[in-house]
Design an enzyme around this catalytic site. Structure first.
Site, PDB file in Angstrom:
ATOM      1  N   PHE A  25      40.292  16.751 -34.767  1.00  0.00           N
ATOM      2  CA  PHE A  25      40.924  18.046 -34.515  1.00  0.00           C
ATOM      3  C   PHE A  25      42.218  18.205 -35.315  1.00  0.00           C
ATOM      4  O   PHE A  25      42.508  19.299 -35.803  1.00  0.00           O
ATOM      5  CB  PHE A  25      41.190  18.247 -33.025  1.00  0.00           C
ATOM      6  CG  PHE A  25      39.936  18.367 -32.209  1.00  0.00           C
ATOM      7  CD1 PHE A  25      38.920  19.229 -32.578  1.00  0.00           C
ATOM      8  CD2 PHE A  25      39.762  17.616 -31.068  1.00  0.00           C
ATOM      9  CE1 PHE A  25      37.758  19.346 -31.831  1.00  0.00           C
ATOM     10  CE2 PHE A  25      38.610  17.721 -30.308  1.00  0.00           C
ATOM     11  CZ  PHE A  25      37.607  18.581 -30.686  1.00  0.00           C
ATOM     12  N   HIS A 118      42.539  14.166 -27.815  1.00  0.00           N
ATOM     13  CA  HIS A 118      43.038  15.476 -28.233  1.00  0.00           C
ATOM     14  C   HIS A 118      42.371  16.540 -27.359  1.00  0.00           C
ATOM     15  O   HIS A 118      41.188  16.845 -27.532  1.00  0.00           O
ATOM     16  CB  HIS A 118      42.741  15.737 -29.712  1.00  0.00           C
ATOM     17  CG  HIS A 118      43.541  16.854 -30.296  1.00  0.00           C
ATOM     18  ND1 HIS A 118      44.162  16.760 -31.525  1.00  0.00           N
ATOM     19  CD2 HIS A 118      43.841  18.092 -29.840  1.00  0.00           C
ATOM     20  CE1 HIS A 118      44.791  17.896 -31.789  1.00  0.00           C
ATOM     21  NE2 HIS A 118      44.594  18.731 -30.766  1.00  0.00           N
ATOM     22  N   PHE A 119      43.145  17.100 -26.454  1.00  0.00           N
ATOM     23  CA  PHE A 119      42.647  18.118 -25.530  1.00  0.00           C
ATOM     24  C   PHE A 119      42.004  19.267 -26.292  1.00  0.00           C
ATOM     25  O   PHE A 119      42.490  19.706 -27.327  1.00  0.00           O
ATOM     26  CB  PHE A 119      43.815  18.658 -24.689  1.00  0.00           C
ATOM     27  CG  PHE A 119      43.458  19.860 -23.866  1.00  0.00           C
ATOM     28  CD1 PHE A 119      42.746  19.722 -22.692  1.00  0.00           C
ATOM     29  CD2 PHE A 119      43.825  21.130 -24.280  1.00  0.00           C
ATOM     30  CE1 PHE A 119      42.402  20.832 -21.933  1.00  0.00           C
ATOM     31  CE2 PHE A 119      43.497  22.249 -23.525  1.00  0.00           C
ATOM     32  CZ  PHE A 119      42.780  22.094 -22.356  1.00  0.00           C
ATOM     33  N   HIS A 120      40.886  19.766 -25.758  1.00  0.00           N
ATOM     34  CA  HIS A 120      40.226  20.950 -26.299  1.00  0.00           C
ATOM     35  C   HIS A 120      39.453  21.622 -25.176  1.00  0.00           C
ATOM     36  O   HIS A 120      39.004  20.977 -24.234  1.00  0.00           O
ATOM     37  CB  HIS A 120      39.315  20.603 -27.482  1.00  0.00           C
ATOM     38  CG  HIS A 120      38.332  19.517 -27.209  1.00  0.00           C
ATOM     39  ND1 HIS A 120      38.695  18.183 -27.118  1.00  0.00           N
ATOM     40  CD2 HIS A 120      36.998  19.553 -27.003  1.00  0.00           C
ATOM     41  CE1 HIS A 120      37.624  17.453 -26.878  1.00  0.00           C
ATOM     42  NE2 HIS A 120      36.571  18.267 -26.786  1.00  0.00           N
ATOM     43  N   PHE A 121      39.309  22.927 -25.287  1.00  0.00           N
ATOM     44  CA  PHE A 121      38.711  23.759 -24.249  1.00  0.00           C
ATOM     45  C   PHE A 121      37.407  24.338 -24.782  1.00  0.00           C
ATOM     46  O   PHE A 121      37.393  24.943 -25.846  1.00  0.00           O
ATOM     47  CB  PHE A 121      39.692  24.887 -23.890  1.00  0.00           C
ATOM     48  CG  PHE A 121      39.379  25.596 -22.611  1.00  0.00           C
ATOM     49  CD1 PHE A 121      40.003  25.219 -21.427  1.00  0.00           C
ATOM     50  CD2 PHE A 121      38.492  26.650 -22.579  1.00  0.00           C
ATOM     51  CE1 PHE A 121      39.736  25.878 -20.244  1.00  0.00           C
ATOM     52  CE2 PHE A 121      38.204  27.319 -21.400  1.00  0.00           C
ATOM     53  CZ  PHE A 121      38.832  26.930 -20.228  1.00  0.00           C
TER      54      PHE A 121
END
Length: 165
Positions: A25, A118-121
């Site tokens: 990301f 790595h945060f992701h929505f």
């Protein structure tokens, strides 16, 4: 017997789509938007196609900041994230007329996060009956279009809806 051809998956099978060193990301932030399938950017996040989608038009909203959880985003970043989620839903509605959506994030490996660091929505459009025999019995998802075509269509709609602001 019917056959399902998915030639674009061969690069994945051969391991050719492995990300460069570092976070996939974070690496997307420096690439060309069309090559990275980035549809839109805002102050805190960007919207990108999932290159291993659950359904046609599966999108992700990703913070620029390399964080593991949404709790680490400032309030402005959380607001920006949700505004971009809403915009992505509107674009997908206009493009594909889905019957429903799955919206959410997997925080941590135990919750199913493939890239937990790595945060992701996720924004996954859904249609009645889309979990057919291929998914249930064959453990295979059928995506009826290429990522390149999906990107061009969604990018065009996004530009029509949101570049006039």
């Amino acid at each position: 017997m019917d056959r399902l051809y998915t030639p674009w998956r061969m690069a994945y099978i051969k391991g050719l789509n492995k990300p460069m060193d570092g976070c996939v990301f974070c690496n997307k932030m420096d690439g060309e938007d069309s090559a990275e399938y980035v549809l839109a950017r805002s102050k805190y996040v960007y919207v990108t196609l999932n290159i291993y989608p659950y359904s046609n038009g599966h999108l992700m909203v990703v913070p620029y900041e390399h964080i593991a959880s949404q709790e680490e985003l400032p309030v402005e970043g959380l607001t920006d994230l949700m505004v971009m989620v809403n915009r992505a839903v509107a674009v997908l509605r206009k493009a594909y007329y889905p019957h429903a959506f799955n919206l959410g994030a997997n925080i941590g490996t135990a919750a199913g996060a493939g890239i937990a660091e790595h945060f992701h929505f996720h924004i996954v459009p859904r249609w009645s009956g889309d979990s057919n025999f291929m998914t249930v019995v064959g453990n295979t998802r059928v995506i009826p279009d290429t990522l390149d075509n999906i990107y061009v269509e969604l990018y065009s709609i996004w530009q029509d809806l949101y570049t006039k602001e």
